[in-house]
Scaffold this motif. Sequence first.
Motif, PDB file in Angstrom:
ATOM      1  N   LEU A   1       0.863  -1.174   0.000  1.00  0.00           N
ATOM      2  CA  LEU A   1       0.000   0.000   0.000  1.00  0.00           C
ATOM      3  C   LEU A   1       0.901   1.225   0.000  1.00  0.00           C
ATOM      4  CD1 LEU A   1      -2.909   1.054   0.190  1.00  0.00           C
ATOM      5  CD2 LEU A   1      -2.662   0.992   2.666  1.00  0.00           C
ATOM      6  N   ASP A   2       0.719   2.099  -0.964  1.00  0.00           N
ATOM      7  CA  ASP A   2       1.587   3.260  -1.133  1.00  0.00           C
ATOM      8  C   ASP A   2       0.734   4.512  -1.298  1.00  0.00           C
ATOM      9  OD1 ASP A   2       3.954   4.656  -1.376  1.00  0.00           O
ATOM     10  OD2 ASP A   2       4.363   4.027  -3.426  1.00  0.00           O
ATOM     11  N   TYR A   3       1.318   5.656  -0.996  1.00  0.00           N
ATOM     12  CA  TYR A   3       0.632   6.932  -1.165  1.00  0.00           C
ATOM     13  C   TYR A   3       1.140   7.598  -2.440  1.00  0.00           C
ATOM     14  CZ  TYR A   3      -1.076  11.636  -0.382  1.00  0.00           C
ATOM     15  OH  TYR A   3      -1.713  12.836  -0.527  1.00  0.00           O
ATOM     16  N   ASP A   4       0.239   7.962  -3.317  1.00  0.00           N
ATOM     17  CA  ASP A   4       0.573   8.618  -4.580  1.00  0.00           C
ATOM     18  C   ASP A   4       0.367  10.119  -4.396  1.00  0.00           C
ATOM     19  OD1 ASP A   4       0.858   9.544  -7.168  1.00  0.00           O
ATOM     20  OD2 ASP A   4      -0.655   8.214  -8.033  1.00  0.00           O
TER      21      ASP A   4
ATOM     22  N   GLY B   1      -3.668  10.131  -3.323  1.00  0.00           N
ATOM     23  CA  GLY B   1      -4.465   8.984  -2.919  1.00  0.00           C
ATOM     24  C   GLY B   1      -3.624   7.750  -2.666  1.00  0.00           C
ATOM     25  N   LEU B   2      -4.279   6.722  -2.167  1.00  0.00           N
ATOM     26  CA  LEU B   2      -3.623   5.450  -1.897  1.00  0.00           C
ATOM     27  C   LEU B   2      -3.703   4.547  -3.113  1.00  0.00           C
ATOM     28  CD1 LEU B   2      -5.047   4.845   1.678  1.00  0.00           C
ATOM     29  CD2 LEU B   2      -2.739   5.599   1.093  1.00  0.00           C
ATOM     30  N   MET B   3      -2.687   3.693  -3.264  1.00  0.00           N
ATOM     31  CA  MET B   3      -2.695   2.734  -4.370  1.00  0.00           C
ATOM     32  C   MET B   3      -1.956   1.471  -3.934  1.00  0.00           C
ATOM     33  SD  MET B   3       0.027   4.712  -6.821  1.00  0.00           S
ATOM     34  CE  MET B   3       0.679   3.404  -7.795  1.00  0.00           C
ATOM     35  N   LEU B   4      -2.316   0.357  -4.549  1.00  0.00           N
ATOM     36  CA  LEU B   4      -1.626  -0.900  -4.336  1.00  0.00           C
ATOM     37  C   LEU B   4      -0.607  -1.082  -5.440  1.00  0.00           C
ATOM     38  CD1 LEU B   4      -4.668  -3.144  -3.396  1.00  0.00           C
ATOM     39  CD2 LEU B   4      -2.853  -2.405  -1.859  1.00  0.00           C
TER      40      LEU B   4
END
Length: 56
Positions: free
Chosen positions: A37-40, A45-48
Amino acid sequence: MGLALDEPDKNDVVVTINEIQVAIDPDVEPYTEGLTLDYDQENNGLMLVGNESNCC
């Protein structure tokens, strides 16, 4: 599929990652192996991210 800040449902798989409890729907859980799980920052927003072969 989505992300939410909410209490886990009774059937969710609950794991602790970096001292944060994360609830995962049991139907989705097998697809999360090897993902992060990372923050863009660009899209705010969050992304996998991770292994493309795990994709639906």
